[in-house]
Write a protein that holds these residues in place. Sequence first.
Motif, mmCIF file in Angstrom:
data_model
loop_
_atom_site.group_PDB
_atom_site.id
_atom_site.type_symbol
_atom_site.label_atom_id
_atom_site.label_comp_id
_atom_site.label_asym_id
_atom_site.label_seq_id
_atom_site.Cartn_x
_atom_site.Cartn_y
_atom_site.Cartn_z
ATOM 1 N N ILE A 270 0.872 -1.171 0.000
ATOM 2 C CA ILE A 270 0.000 0.000 0.000
ATOM 3 C C ILE A 270 0.910 1.222 0.000
ATOM 4 C CG2 ILE A 270 -1.670 1.387 1.293
ATOM 5 C CD1 ILE A 270 -2.857 -1.098 2.418
ATOM 6 N N GLU A 271 0.793 2.049 -1.010
ATOM 7 C CA GLU A 271 1.573 3.276 -1.085
ATOM 8 C C GLU A 271 0.724 4.337 -1.746
ATOM 9 O OE1 GLU A 271 3.960 1.474 -4.952
ATOM 10 O OE2 GLU A 271 4.987 1.802 -3.058
ATOM 11 N N SER A 274 -0.414 3.981 -5.322
ATOM 12 C CA SER A 274 -1.289 2.871 -5.697
ATOM 13 C C SER A 274 -2.723 3.037 -5.206
ATOM 14 C CB SER A 274 -0.717 1.551 -5.146
ATOM 15 O OG SER A 274 -0.729 1.539 -3.730
ATOM 16 N N ILE A 275 -2.943 3.843 -4.165
ATOM 17 C CA ILE A 275 -4.308 3.947 -3.633
ATOM 18 C C ILE A 275 -4.902 5.346 -3.725
ATOM 19 C CG2 ILE A 275 -3.907 2.048 -2.025
ATOM 20 C CD1 ILE A 275 -3.848 4.229 0.199
ATOM 21 N N THR A 283 -10.425 6.022 -2.670
ATOM 22 C CA THR A 283 -9.238 5.612 -1.929
ATOM 23 C C THR A 283 -9.606 4.621 -0.830
ATOM 24 O OG1 THR A 283 -8.101 7.703 -2.369
ATOM 25 C CG2 THR A 283 -7.331 6.419 -0.494
ATOM 26 N N LYS A 286 -10.198 1.226 -2.308
ATOM 27 C CA LYS A 286 -8.958 0.537 -2.676
ATOM 28 C C LYS A 286 -8.265 -0.039 -1.436
ATOM 29 C CE LYS A 286 -7.826 3.097 -6.912
ATOM 30 N NZ LYS A 286 -6.814 3.993 -7.546
ATOM 31 N N VAL A 287 -8.265 0.723 -0.350
ATOM 32 C CA VAL A 287 -7.672 0.231 0.893
ATOM 33 C C VAL A 287 -8.399 -1.022 1.356
ATOM 34 C CG1 VAL A 287 -7.337 0.737 3.348
ATOM 35 C CG2 VAL A 287 -6.810 2.479 1.637
ATOM 36 N N VAL A 290 -7.403 -4.051 -0.743
ATOM 37 C CA VAL A 290 -6.077 -4.613 -0.429
ATOM 38 C C VAL A 290 -6.152 -5.482 0.822
ATOM 39 C CG1 VAL A 290 -3.718 -4.078 0.274
ATOM 40 C CG2 VAL A 290 -4.782 -2.763 -1.552
ATOM 41 N N ILE A 302 0.998 -7.078 4.700
ATOM 42 C CA ILE A 302 0.674 -5.806 4.057
ATOM 43 C C ILE A 302 1.786 -4.830 4.408
ATOM 44 C CG2 ILE A 302 -0.864 -3.800 4.089
ATOM 45 C CD1 ILE A 302 -3.201 -5.672 4.398
ATOM 46 N N ILE A 304 3.009 -1.011 4.178
ATOM 47 C CA ILE A 304 2.559 0.360 3.946
ATOM 48 C C ILE A 304 3.789 1.255 3.872
ATOM 49 C CG2 ILE A 304 1.049 2.218 4.730
ATOM 50 C CD1 ILE A 304 -0.431 0.199 6.452
ATOM 51 N N GLU A 325 -10.498 8.233 4.937
ATOM 52 C CA GLU A 325 -9.410 7.284 4.661
ATOM 53 C C GLU A 325 -8.747 6.823 5.959
ATOM 54 O OE1 GLU A 325 -7.069 9.630 2.036
ATOM 55 O OE2 GLU A 325 -8.693 9.740 0.574
ATOM 56 N N PHE A 329 -8.537 2.862 7.610
ATOM 57 C CA PHE A 329 -7.360 2.179 8.154
ATOM 58 C C PHE A 329 -7.588 1.786 9.610
ATOM 59 C CE2 PHE A 329 -4.981 3.783 4.510
ATOM 60 C CZ PHE A 329 -4.088 2.748 4.285
#
Length: 454
Positions: A270-271, A274-275, A283, A286-287, A290, A302, A304, A325, A329
Amino acid sequence: MPGSPLPQGTPLSGSQALGRVIRSVDDTFWIHAAKGGRRVLVMTPAFASATGLDPIELQGLTFAGTDYRCHLGSGALDLLEHLSRPTTVGQGVAFATALAEIEEPLHGVIYDAIASTLIPFNGAEMQPLSKADVLGRYMTGGVEVSADDVVALARICPKFDEGDLEAIVAAAGLASKKPVRSSGARTRKASASPQGVSPTPIGRFELPGRRALADFFNEHVIDIVADEGRYAALGIGFPGGIILEGPTGCGKTFAVERLVEHLGWSSFPIEASSIASPYIHETSRKVAQVFADAIKAAPSVIVIDEMDAFLSSREAGSQQHHVEEIAEFLRRIPEAAKNRVLVIGMTNQVDAIDPAILRRGRFDHVIHVDHAGRDEIVGLLQSLLADIPNDVDDLSELADRLAGRPLSDVAFVIREAGRLAARARKERIGSDEIAAALAKSPSRDADDQRRIGF
């Protein structure tokens, strides 16, 4: 997103009027905001006929000589991919009950949460979905998981136990692939392996030049996953999240790559690149995806990278999508450990990260990784030269000169020495090549950097 052909302020019956357009699909329907938090679905007559909605309950509207049909919702009225996932069993059952009335296959779905009504439609180039696919995406907030796989669904939806999910799946008229293990009880997670489970054959982890960091990983990761049953018997579950923090070039990425390689597990990066997305909710989706993919592949890791880039503190005035976001997380990280997913973050600005992310239970350990000292550099040099023909006997002077510099500088000196030896048609690296390579590789923090050009 194409605009609506009906402007804001277009009057509706009951003193309502159209507000801004929120969604639009294929010039066949538009979802507008309205007063009091309500929403309006405006449709072409052809689209309205295809939905199966009762024409008597639809409002007629003519604008600029064109007829439209309208459905006024009392609250949440949106496409499946933009719906918030349910927070109660009742919400899940209501959606599932409405889904049971719809015929497969489905393409697009509009849901009126207040009326518990599902409106199916066909959009251009939309892939057909089963009812299990639709229910799975609703329950997880967009993750592509089939709802009839209750065990997989339970991993992604920790708010609900398997009994709750069985009831929701049954309300949709679907048969579950996995029976409930015990009435109303949460499934025992894989992290709590029963006593007597044979240890997983994972050898001791070695990290050249980083003895202390290797010892940490061996104690807090390797030993636990290699003998989960013994640890579980004493109440110790799967390892929690770990953050490696320190200056750029200190070897964080190198250490994590070696650990993942040693474990032999699937790795999910996860960077920011990419998200990150400019679209609201994308976003977060996408998180979630993953984490869901990592859970399916568990045990897995995973990683990050540069976590400060998208997990920075939620200060006053932060944009709403950034707050969302962070919240995603906060939900996903504890869930990962329960499902045997190791989460490792890396940052060189740990002070910038939101305090809630740093709390134990999400990331149990925050480990400072500094630039390597002399002894660590010697260890890395020995590792780098182990498989390369060389006549270098004394590494102490070279280590003294490279101490405190990024580990990438150390690797570059060895590569440059090899290039110089090959260019001179030599078969082995010698002290002369090492000295020349070091002279060509000044620290980029120094004042005497090489300059090319004017």
